[in-house]
Design a protein around this motif. Structure first.
Motif, mmCIF file in Angstrom:
data_model
loop_
_atom_site.group_PDB
_atom_site.id
_atom_site.type_symbol
_atom_site.label_atom_id
_atom_site.label_comp_id
_atom_site.label_asym_id
_atom_site.label_seq_id
_atom_site.Cartn_x
_atom_site.Cartn_y
_atom_site.Cartn_z
ATOM 1 N N GLY A 281 0.824 -1.379 0.578
ATOM 2 C CA GLY A 281 -0.002 -0.308 -0.100
ATOM 3 C C GLY A 281 0.665 1.183 -0.234
ATOM 4 O O GLY A 281 0.565 2.090 -0.092
ATOM 5 N N PHE A 282 2.405 0.914 -0.239
ATOM 6 C CA PHE A 282 3.226 2.157 0.230
ATOM 7 C C PHE A 282 3.983 1.972 -0.571
ATOM 8 O O PHE A 282 4.158 3.437 -1.450
ATOM 9 N N TYR A 283 4.044 1.413 -2.147
ATOM 10 C CA TYR A 283 5.034 1.771 -3.218
ATOM 11 C C TYR A 283 3.615 2.021 -4.340
ATOM 12 O O TYR A 283 2.125 1.423 -4.428
ATOM 13 N N ARG A 284 3.598 2.609 -5.716
ATOM 14 C CA ARG A 284 2.784 2.859 -6.741
ATOM 15 C C ARG A 284 3.487 2.970 -7.960
ATOM 16 O O ARG A 284 4.620 3.644 -8.120
ATOM 17 N N ASN A 285 3.305 2.430 -8.209
ATOM 18 C CA ASN A 285 3.323 3.002 -10.146
ATOM 19 C C ASN A 285 2.040 3.089 -11.021
ATOM 20 O O ASN A 285 1.666 2.580 -11.322
ATOM 21 N N PRO A 286 2.155 4.357 -11.667
ATOM 22 C CA PRO A 286 1.515 4.805 -12.677
ATOM 23 C C PRO A 286 1.280 4.706 -13.665
ATOM 24 O O PRO A 286 -0.302 4.635 -14.626
ATOM 25 N N VAL A 287 1.546 3.399 -14.569
ATOM 26 C CA VAL A 287 1.412 2.797 -15.761
ATOM 27 C C VAL A 287 0.275 1.953 -15.807
ATOM 28 O O VAL A 287 0.512 0.560 -15.271
ATOM 29 N N ALA A 288 -0.407 2.400 -16.973
ATOM 30 C CA ALA A 288 -0.780 0.898 -17.513
ATOM 31 C C ALA A 288 -0.344 -0.261 -17.666
ATOM 32 O O ALA A 288 0.696 -0.539 -17.962
ATOM 33 N N ALA A 302 3.657 6.348 -1.070
ATOM 34 C CA ALA A 302 3.064 7.216 -0.808
ATOM 35 C C ALA A 302 3.109 8.166 0.409
ATOM 36 O O ALA A 302 2.321 8.636 0.679
ATOM 37 N N LYS A 303 4.630 8.934 0.970
ATOM 38 C CA LYS A 303 4.776 9.666 1.620
ATOM 39 C C LYS A 303 5.708 10.215 1.118
ATOM 40 O O LYS A 303 7.409 10.342 1.433
ATOM 41 N N PRO A 304 5.782 10.893 0.066
ATOM 42 C CA PRO A 304 7.145 11.668 -0.302
ATOM 43 C C PRO A 304 8.314 11.935 0.758
ATOM 44 O O PRO A 304 9.296 12.896 0.105
ATOM 45 N N GLU A 305 7.383 12.737 1.470
ATOM 46 C CA GLU A 305 8.766 13.391 2.416
ATOM 47 C C GLU A 305 9.581 12.404 2.637
ATOM 48 O O GLU A 305 10.805 13.076 3.274
ATOM 49 N N PHE A 310 14.787 7.102 2.226
ATOM 50 C CA PHE A 310 14.469 5.952 1.178
ATOM 51 C C PHE A 310 15.800 6.150 0.502
ATOM 52 O O PHE A 310 16.930 5.033 0.180
ATOM 53 N N LEU A 311 16.689 7.108 0.254
ATOM 54 C CA LEU A 311 17.548 6.917 -1.103
ATOM 55 C C LEU A 311 18.842 7.308 -0.299
ATOM 56 O O LEU A 311 19.073 6.499 -0.331
ATOM 57 N N SER A 312 18.681 8.123 0.628
ATOM 58 C CA SER A 312 20.164 7.721 1.947
ATOM 59 C C SER A 312 19.655 6.200 2.331
ATOM 60 O O SER A 312 20.942 6.150 2.007
ATOM 61 N N GLU A 313 19.193 5.707 2.567
ATOM 62 C CA GLU A 313 19.113 4.552 3.636
ATOM 63 C C GLU A 313 19.555 3.515 1.915
ATOM 64 O O GLU A 313 20.272 2.712 2.477
ATOM 65 N N ALA A 314 19.050 3.319 0.842
ATOM 66 C CA ALA A 314 19.326 2.819 -0.114
ATOM 67 C C ALA A 314 20.667 2.984 -0.595
ATOM 68 O O ALA A 314 21.502 1.704 -0.534
ATOM 69 N N GLN A 315 21.197 4.200 -0.450
ATOM 70 C CA GLN A 315 23.362 4.349 -0.906
ATOM 71 C C GLN A 315 23.409 3.127 0.174
ATOM 72 O O GLN A 315 24.628 2.361 0.427
ATOM 73 N N LEU A 347 16.683 -5.216 -3.675
ATOM 74 C CA LEU A 347 15.844 -4.199 -3.943
ATOM 75 C C LEU A 347 14.574 -4.063 -3.362
ATOM 76 O O LEU A 347 14.247 -3.097 -2.203
ATOM 77 N N VAL A 348 13.839 -5.311 -3.709
ATOM 78 C CA VAL A 348 12.438 -5.408 -3.034
ATOM 79 C C VAL A 348 12.532 -5.654 -1.603
ATOM 80 O O VAL A 348 12.048 -5.759 -1.487
ATOM 81 N N SER A 349 13.734 -6.370 -1.385
ATOM 82 C CA SER A 349 13.759 -6.578 0.613
ATOM 83 C C SER A 349 13.806 -5.607 0.850
ATOM 84 O O SER A 349 13.105 -5.484 1.861
ATOM 85 N N PHE A 350 14.473 -4.988 0.490
ATOM 86 C CA PHE A 350 14.848 -3.024 1.017
ATOM 87 C C PHE A 350 13.479 -2.550 0.766
ATOM 88 O O PHE A 350 13.437 -2.100 2.381
ATOM 89 N N MET A 351 13.431 -2.741 -0.337
ATOM 90 C CA MET A 351 11.448 -1.395 -0.096
ATOM 91 C C MET A 351 10.912 -2.192 0.736
ATOM 92 O O MET A 351 10.246 -1.638 1.675
ATOM 93 N N ARG A 352 10.842 -3.416 0.963
ATOM 94 C CA ARG A 352 9.819 -4.196 2.092
ATOM 95 C C ARG A 352 10.032 -3.711 3.359
ATOM 96 O O ARG A 352 9.739 -3.536 4.221
ATOM 97 N N GLU A 353 11.487 -4.010 3.185
ATOM 98 C CA GLU A 353 11.964 -3.453 4.565
ATOM 99 C C GLU A 353 11.781 -1.947 5.420
ATOM 100 O O GLU A 353 11.262 -1.742 6.195
ATOM 101 N N PHE A 354 12.137 -1.645 4.452
ATOM 102 C CA PHE A 354 11.864 -0.061 4.196
ATOM 103 C C PHE A 354 10.484 0.876 4.624
ATOM 104 O O PHE A 354 9.602 1.783 5.504
ATOM 105 N N GLU A 355 9.956 -0.524 4.107
ATOM 106 C CA GLU A 355 8.117 0.485 4.338
ATOM 107 C C GLU A 355 7.538 -0.235 5.348
ATOM 108 O O GLU A 355 6.718 0.168 5.935
#
Ligand code: PMP
Length: 359
Positions: A281-288, A302-305, A310-315, A347-355
């Motif tokens: 419920g946290f990430y979104r891709n707008p493309v059909a 979901a929270k652009p703030e 996100f970027l610095s933890e990913a780094q 990347l997917v594991s990182f995204m899940r953990e960040f969420e």
């Protein structure tokens, strides 16, 4: 230490290629010089150039009635070279606008052709490909141009347009070699090198023989397809190092199983990432969904703030260059051929953990 590099381009290159380049950099093939230091007219370099072309021809099963050119000026140079080579100044040319790169191609075409017809316009948000049945194509167009994969919006055509006798021209910069392709459907294919081919500085053009006689007299020699084809893409000094590296990348694609295997791998990678995005419920891709790119996957939080965090933890976790294009914001993961499936899984594991921590 190597990081997982999700850059849109210049992009990650296959490690075995980089290692080979490193090993032979200062003493290429026992000649006591690097490949960068020899004449482009030398036998040794001509062999490099020819082998690269042969590898590409084999990978894409390029029919004999097409020329393969290795040019300079990037894909943007081709935005101008295409009208100058294929259309008279008073001809009508058709373009499909599905994103920022199509739009740039259209803008440049307008400098060279009086009548540029935008036959379909996905307009503004760029999240879809207008159905072919709705295109307003012009009678007797010199060609129809489209961008099969829009690098910024992550929008890909799920079909190859049917243009009858009108030559189909396609900017494959960000999807060439990602999957098998029926070259015979096209009049001209072009691709900047810096995503799936090699370092920047080179643009590959694949053009059907019958289109070589249409160039305007004012077309610069270095972009005149007929002249460049006759001179083996060496009317002037070509980007020799990039050409050599492109040859090594083509060989790597073949050794990795060729385009069918690459396509399977790329679809698996993209599916992993889109499932993670759609399932949260946290990430979104707008493309059909039918138009989602398997090479460039933009997504927002979901929270652009939290973008910066996100970027610095990913780094910190070794996942770099995930920032979206400056024109759209959010994130974008470019997952070209050189990105292994394990990289996408990380990347997917990182995204899940960040969420989990922030969602
Ligand atoms: N077309 C597409 C689809 C691209 O992605 C890019 C660059 N990212 C370009 C054209 C422009 O390429 P270049 O910088 O080589 O001119």
């Amino acid at each position: 230490m190597r990081v997982l590099n999700f850059s849109a381009g210049p992009a990650a290159l296959p490690l075995p290629v980089l290692e080979q380049v490193q090993a032979e950099l200062s003493d290429w093939q026992g000649g006591g010089m690097s490949v960068m230091e020899i004449s482009h007219r030398s036998k040794a370099f001509i062999r490099v150039a020819e082998e690269a072309e042969q590898e590409l021809r084999a990978l894409l099963a390029i029919p004999a009635n097409y020329k393969v050119l290795f040019l300079q000026g990037g894909a943007s140079g081709q935005f101008a070279a295409i009208p100058m080579n294929l259309a008279a100044a008073d001809a009508t040319v058709d373009y499909i606008n599905t994103g920022n790169w199509s739009k740039k191609a259209i803008g440049e075409a307008k400098n060279h052709c009086v009548r540029v017809n935008v036959a379909a316009d996905a307009g503004g948000a760029y999240t879809d490909v207008p159905p072919e049945s709705a295109w307003q194509r012009s009678e007797g167009a010199a060609y129809l141009h489209y961008t099969p994969n829009e690098t910024i919006g992550g929008v890909a055509f799920p079909f190859i347009p049917q243009t009858g006798g009108v030559p189909l021209v396609a900017d494959f910069s960000s999807s060439i070699l990602s999957e098998p392709l029926d070259v015979s459907r096209f009049g001209l294919i072009y691709a900047g090198a810096q995503k799936n081919i090699g370092p920047s500085g080179l643009v590959v053009v694949i053009v059907r023989d019958d289109l070589l006689d249409r160039a305007r007299k004012t077309t610069p020699s270095i972009w005149n397809y007929k002249q460049m084809a006759a001179e083996g893409s060496m009317s002037n000094t070509p980007p020799t190092f990039g050409w050599y590296m492109a040859g090594l990348v083509f060989k790597w694609v073949r050794e990795t199983g060729g385009l069918a295997a690459m396509a399977e791998r790329n679809r698996r990678k993209a599916a992993m990432l889109y499932e993670a995005i759609d399932g949260s419920g946290f990430y979104r891709n707008p493309v059909a969904k039918p138009c989602r790119s398997i090479m460039n996957v933009p997504f927002t939080l979901a929270k652009p703030e939290l973008d910066k965090a996100f970027l610095s933890e990913a780094q910190k976790a070794g996942l770099v260059n995930l920032e979206g294009h400056r024109s759209v914001g959010g994130m974008r993961a470019s997952i070209y051929n050189a990105m292994p499936p394990e990289g996408v899984a990380t990347l997917v594991s990182f995204m899940r953990e960040f969420e989990r921590k922030n969602g």
